[in-house]
Design an enzyme around this catalytic site. Sequence first.
Site, PDB file in Angstrom:
ATOM      1  N   ASN A 110       0.871  -1.178   0.000  1.00 32.24           N
ATOM      2  CA  ASN A 110       0.000   0.000   0.000  1.00 32.24           C
ATOM      3  C   ASN A 110       0.908   1.228   0.000  1.00 32.24           C
ATOM      4  O   ASN A 110       1.478   1.583   1.031  1.00 32.24           O
ATOM      5  CB  ASN A 110      -0.893  -0.017   1.248  1.00 32.24           C
ATOM      6  CG  ASN A 110      -1.727   1.250   1.366  1.00 32.24           C
ATOM      7  OD1 ASN A 110      -1.779   2.063   0.440  1.00 32.24           O
ATOM      8  ND2 ASN A 110      -2.379   1.423   2.505  1.00 32.24           N
ATOM      9  N   GLU A 155      -5.283  -4.591  10.847  1.00 36.38           N
ATOM     10  CA  GLU A 155      -4.328  -3.490  11.020  1.00 36.38           C
ATOM     11  C   GLU A 155      -4.693  -2.707  12.279  1.00 36.38           C
ATOM     12  O   GLU A 155      -5.533  -1.802  12.229  1.00 36.38           O
ATOM     13  CB  GLU A 155      -4.375  -2.548   9.811  1.00 36.38           C
ATOM     14  CG  GLU A 155      -3.972  -3.206   8.508  1.00 36.38           C
ATOM     15  CD  GLU A 155      -3.411  -2.182   7.518  1.00 36.38           C
ATOM     16  OE1 GLU A 155      -2.293  -2.395   7.045  1.00 36.38           O
ATOM     17  OE2 GLU A 155      -4.082  -1.168   7.243  1.00 36.38           O
ATOM     18  N   LYS A 211       0.085   4.211  -0.276  1.00 36.05           N
ATOM     19  CA  LYS A 211      -0.587   5.405   0.284  1.00 36.05           C
ATOM     20  C   LYS A 211      -0.369   6.587  -0.673  1.00 36.05           C
ATOM     21  O   LYS A 211      -0.327   6.386  -1.881  1.00 36.05           O
ATOM     22  CB  LYS A 211      -0.088   5.684   1.703  1.00 36.05           C
ATOM     23  CG  LYS A 211      -0.222   4.420   2.580  1.00 36.05           C
ATOM     24  CD  LYS A 211      -0.034   4.671   4.046  1.00 36.05           C
ATOM     25  CE  LYS A 211      -0.205   3.351   4.803  1.00 36.05           C
ATOM     26  NZ  LYS A 211      -0.139   3.508   6.250  1.00 36.05           N
ATOM     27  N   GLU A 256      -6.918   4.835   7.828  1.00 33.52           N
ATOM     28  CA  GLU A 256      -6.724   6.260   7.491  1.00 33.52           C
ATOM     29  C   GLU A 256      -7.966   6.824   6.811  1.00 33.52           C
ATOM     30  O   GLU A 256      -8.305   7.996   6.981  1.00 33.52           O
ATOM     31  CB  GLU A 256      -5.471   6.411   6.606  1.00 33.52           C
ATOM     32  CG  GLU A 256      -4.202   6.233   7.429  1.00 33.52           C
ATOM     33  CD  GLU A 256      -3.018   5.673   6.664  1.00 33.52           C
ATOM     34  OE1 GLU A 256      -3.015   5.710   5.420  1.00 33.52           O
ATOM     35  OE2 GLU A 256      -2.081   5.175   7.326  1.00 33.52           O
ATOM     36  N   GLY A 315       2.258   2.921  10.882  1.00 34.62           N
ATOM     37  CA  GLY A 315       3.157   4.054  10.671  1.00 34.62           C
ATOM     38  C   GLY A 315       3.781   4.577  11.948  1.00 34.62           C
ATOM     39  O   GLY A 315       4.347   5.659  11.970  1.00 34.62           O
ATOM     40  N   HIS A 367      -9.614   1.183   4.971  1.00 42.28           N
ATOM     41  CA  HIS A 367      -8.327   1.429   5.638  1.00 42.28           C
ATOM     42  C   HIS A 367      -8.539   2.402   6.797  1.00 42.28           C
ATOM     43  O   HIS A 367      -9.348   3.335   6.698  1.00 42.28           O
ATOM     44  CB  HIS A 367      -7.317   1.999   4.640  1.00 42.28           C
ATOM     45  CG  HIS A 367      -5.929   2.000   5.189  1.00 42.28           C
ATOM     46  ND1 HIS A 367      -5.483   2.970   6.058  1.00 42.28           N
ATOM     47  CD2 HIS A 367      -4.902   1.130   5.037  1.00 42.28           C
ATOM     48  CE1 HIS A 367      -4.242   2.693   6.404  1.00 42.28           C
ATOM     49  NE2 HIS A 367      -3.859   1.584   5.798  1.00 42.28           N
ATOM     50  N   SER A 381       3.493  -1.456  10.627  1.00 43.31           N
ATOM     51  CA  SER A 381       4.937  -1.406  10.907  1.00 43.31           C
ATOM     52  C   SER A 381       5.648  -2.731  10.633  1.00 43.31           C
ATOM     53  O   SER A 381       6.572  -3.102  11.363  1.00 43.31           O
ATOM     54  CB  SER A 381       5.192  -0.928  12.341  1.00 43.31           C
ATOM     55  OG  SER A 381       4.674   0.390  12.510  1.00 43.31           O
TER      56      SER A 381
HETATM   57  P1  13P Z   1       2.939   0.867   7.810  1.00 39.81           P
HETATM   58  O1  13P Z   1       3.495  -0.438   7.276  1.00 39.81           O
HETATM   59  O2  13P Z   1       3.635   2.065   7.259  1.00 39.81           O
HETATM   60  O3  13P Z   1       2.808   0.858   9.289  1.00 39.81           O
HETATM   61  O4  13P Z   1       1.440   0.956   7.237  1.00 39.81           O
HETATM   62  C1  13P Z   1       0.593  -0.119   7.387  1.00 39.81           C
HETATM   63  C2  13P Z   1      -0.606   0.139   6.561  1.00 39.81           C
HETATM   64  O5  13P Z   1      -1.380   1.018   6.868  1.00 39.81           O
HETATM   65  C3  13P Z   1      -0.779  -0.638   5.345  1.00 39.81           C
HETATM   66  O6  13P Z   1      -2.045  -0.444   4.815  1.00 39.81           O
END
Ligand code: 13P
Length: 265
Positions: free
Chosen positions: A9, A168, A11, A98, A174, A96, A213
Amino acid sequence: MRKPILIANWKMNGSLHANQALLVRMLARLRPFRKAVDMAICPPFPYLFQVRDLLGYTGISLGAQNASAATSGAHTGEVSATMLQEMGCRYVLVGHSERRSLYHESNGVVGARFRQVRSAGMTPVLCVGETLEEREQGMAMAAIESQLQAVIDETGMAGLSDSVIAYEPVWAIGTGRTATPEQVSDTHRAIRQFLERHEAGLGESTRIVYGGSVKAGNAAELFQSSQVDGGLIGGASLQADEFSDIGTALANTVAEPDSECDTLD
Ligand code: 13P
């Protein structure tokens, strides 16, 4: 037997130049694992075309990061599931954290988006996970179950079959703070039990991946549990070597790399 899956992903990151450099290096390094592990790259919408071309016949799939809850029409800024399907997407992330937290996507909206992805013939990757507060209050599974239930309300159990669930935990995304292998394994098991209560066999057959992470340095221990079918990778998917080392860790859980693949294409 569930086939492992590794999803990148990206982002809101990338550029034409950076994507090209990243993929050229990454694809060469992922090539040996493509039979043992399903893989998908989810770039931002404007780069779908570029990434589709670069993926070519590698066997690595194209994915998108979201899809509209509507079919078409006056929805400025949205992208429909049929458009994504037409662009060659096979997977679409839905719900997601976010999207849920920054853009206020409710469980109901996530359910509607999920249904659109299904109707367009793609595989939804349903993201679920609890906040730190929910975990500390012992409410992690209640939060996750309500996220799953919203999709079941929208599509029935049929919608969930052959979908991918990404666990997640919001507090691990993150932040550099990873859930422990035990927390991941226990939560995946609880999700399977929830699915199994609704439909016999669904818990066993559904692929559940972990995200939050994941790095080359912790991937092997996170993927060790038979409950974990792969990863949804954010930050580390922007680094070719880091991501392909995560791919190696996942492939190692199932089989030796397929060296014959190097002669294909
Ligand atoms: P990180 O791997 O940067 O923590 O993000 C995880 C994520 O949100 C994948 O969709």
